[in-house]
Design an enzyme around this catalytic site. Structure first.
Site, PDB file in Angstrom:
ATOM      1  N   ASP A  50       0.838  -1.197   0.000  1.00 59.71           N
ATOM      2  CA  ASP A  50       0.000   0.000   0.000  1.00 59.71           C
ATOM      3  C   ASP A  50       0.872   1.245   0.000  1.00 59.71           C
ATOM      4  O   ASP A  50       2.018   1.215   0.464  1.00 59.71           O
ATOM      5  CB  ASP A  50      -0.900   0.019   1.245  1.00 59.71           C
ATOM      6  CG  ASP A  50      -1.989  -1.028   1.191  1.00 59.71           C
ATOM      7  OD1 ASP A  50      -2.338  -1.466   0.081  1.00 59.71           O
ATOM      8  OD2 ASP A  50      -2.492  -1.411   2.271  1.00 59.71           O
ATOM      9  N   TYR A  78       6.375  -8.570   8.560  1.00 57.88           N
ATOM     10  CA  TYR A  78       6.083  -7.140   8.656  1.00 57.88           C
ATOM     11  C   TYR A  78       6.344  -6.631  10.068  1.00 57.88           C
ATOM     12  O   TYR A  78       6.102  -7.344  11.050  1.00 57.88           O
ATOM     13  CB  TYR A  78       4.604  -6.860   8.330  1.00 57.88           C
ATOM     14  CG  TYR A  78       4.206  -7.152   6.898  1.00 57.88           C
ATOM     15  CD1 TYR A  78       4.311  -6.171   5.914  1.00 57.88           C
ATOM     16  CD2 TYR A  78       3.711  -8.408   6.537  1.00 57.88           C
ATOM     17  CE1 TYR A  78       3.931  -6.426   4.604  1.00 57.88           C
ATOM     18  CE2 TYR A  78       3.339  -8.673   5.221  1.00 57.88           C
ATOM     19  CZ  TYR A  78       3.447  -7.682   4.271  1.00 57.88           C
ATOM     20  OH  TYR A  78       3.071  -7.942   2.973  1.00 57.88           O
ATOM     21  N   ASP A  92      -6.824   1.851   8.021  1.00 56.73           N
ATOM     22  CA  ASP A  92      -5.578   2.516   8.382  1.00 56.73           C
ATOM     23  C   ASP A  92      -5.846   4.010   8.508  1.00 56.73           C
ATOM     24  O   ASP A  92      -6.993   4.461   8.355  1.00 56.73           O
ATOM     25  CB  ASP A  92      -4.461   2.222   7.358  1.00 56.73           C
ATOM     26  CG  ASP A  92      -4.838   2.665   5.945  1.00 56.73           C
ATOM     27  OD1 ASP A  92      -5.638   3.617   5.802  1.00 56.73           O
ATOM     28  OD2 ASP A  92      -4.327   2.065   4.987  1.00 56.73           O
ATOM     29  N   ARG A 184      -3.746  -4.790   7.543  1.00 55.90           N
ATOM     30  CA  ARG A 184      -4.821  -3.866   7.942  1.00 55.90           C
ATOM     31  C   ARG A 184      -6.015  -4.624   8.515  1.00 55.90           C
ATOM     32  O   ARG A 184      -6.657  -4.179   9.480  1.00 55.90           O
ATOM     33  CB  ARG A 184      -5.290  -3.050   6.735  1.00 55.90           C
ATOM     34  CG  ARG A 184      -4.331  -1.987   6.267  1.00 55.90           C
ATOM     35  CD  ARG A 184      -4.939  -1.232   5.102  1.00 55.90           C
ATOM     36  NE  ARG A 184      -4.923  -1.966   3.847  1.00 55.90           N
ATOM     37  CZ  ARG A 184      -5.845  -1.880   2.899  1.00 55.90           C
ATOM     38  NH1 ARG A 184      -6.902  -1.118   3.081  1.00 55.90           N
ATOM     39  NH2 ARG A 184      -5.731  -2.550   1.776  1.00 55.90           N
TER      40      ARG A 184
END
Length: 321
Positions: A50, A78, A92, A184
């Site tokens: 993203d 991540y 987000d 997310r």
């Protein structure tokens, strides 16, 4: 004479370049930058990030685009940050706030337990603002047009979720996930479980198997030093370091180029992968998949062990010449 308008740049390089995507641009935007920096024709990428995310983005050059599905299917790691007490339509901080709720009653132990519960997650809903498609249209386009976004779910594997630090309402975490997992959505589901909402505030992809942030190059550094870009390219022969490999004779290479399968017993023993954890079920001589090289060490084809007329042969998954 300049390049004819609309004419595609030729492919100067073939292989992989790993970049440290900055926050801000889309993954497609980074690919366009690579096209300009490398003066390269065909460029693709494996595994979208993203715009607000940073970290490992695997960019494929020339014939490297042929291995896209084989380098995007590995696990990812991540590091991120979430904030309790808020819900947005994108899950987000880039989205519109849809709800707020008190979070002060949540203890650190409860918050950590909620993060660790990700390890038990096997299914998640795709965010309404995502590139996943419904009837050929990306979900984010349907959402932006005010349409009814269908609820899509997908199977995921989550492991090694951990809290790195916590200063509520903010939590820093690290998690290892299967490809295609939406961090997310993990954050959003955590907020739902704690009944206070949660949004992702930062995300960095530290690892996209088999490439780590240590392998990554900065886009602005490459742009400022175009004479060094060739050194950043991982050649085709090294672009699948998690696959076992073998070198064939000139005659066998000609057979592969003509689409013929090779008898397994007539090919050399497999060399072990340089990076463990490949998709080949075994790293030994009974590996299901392997990378076939010619006598010059150039990548020739990705091959898969199959039975043909009762004989075990290497079938060609994808030619790389």
């Amino acid at each position: 004479m300049g390049r004819r308008r609309g004419a595609r740049r030729p492919d100067r390089f073939h292989g992989v370049v790993v970049i440290n995507k900055p926050t801000g641009p889309t993954s497609a935007g980074c690919v366009n930058q690579i096209k300009r920096i490398f003066d390269q024709g065909k460029v693709g990428h494996a595994g979208t990030l993203d715009p607000m995310a940073s970290g490992v983005l695997v960019v494929l050059l020339g014939r490297g685009t042929k291995i896209a599905s084989y380098v995007s299917g590995g696990y990812k790691i991540y590091r991120g940050e979430l904030m309790l007490g808020q819900t947005t339509d994108t899950y987000d901080t880039e989205g519109t706030i849809t709800a707020t709720a008190p979070w002060e009653h949540i203890t650190a132990a409860e918050a950590e337990a909620a993060v660790l519960a990700w390890n038990e997650t096997t299914e998640q809903e795709v965010p309404p603002y995502a590139a996943a498609k419904h009837e050929g249209q990306p979900l984010y386009k349907i959402a932006r047009q005010g349409g009814d976004v269908p609820v899509k779910t997908k199977h995921i594997v989550v492991s090694e979720a951990e809290v790195l630090s916590m200063d509520l309402p903010r939590i820093h975490f690290r998690v290892r996930v299967s490809p295609g997992t939406y961090i997310r959505s993990l954050v959003h589901s955590l907020g739902m479980r704690l009944s206070c909402g949660a949004v992702m505030t930062a995300l960095t992809r530290e690892y996209s198997h088999p490439f780590a942030l240590d392998h990554a190059h900065e886009l602005d550094v490459l742009a400022a030093n175009p004479e060094t870009v060739a050194e950043a390219v991982i050649p085709m022969a090294d672009a699948l370091p998690h696959w076992p490999r073998f070198v064939v004779s000139t005659a066998q290479a000609d057979m592969v180029r003509n689409g013929k399968w090779l008898d397994v017993v007539k090919t050399p023993p497999l060399e072990a992968p340089r990076v463990p954890g490949g998709p080949c079920e075994s790293d030994g001589d009974d590996a299901v998949r392997a990378l076939c090289l010619d006598e010059n060490g150039e990548a020739l084809a990705m091959v898969e062990r199959q039975l043909q007329d009762g004989v075990e042969r290497w079938a060609i998954l994808r030619g790389l010449w």
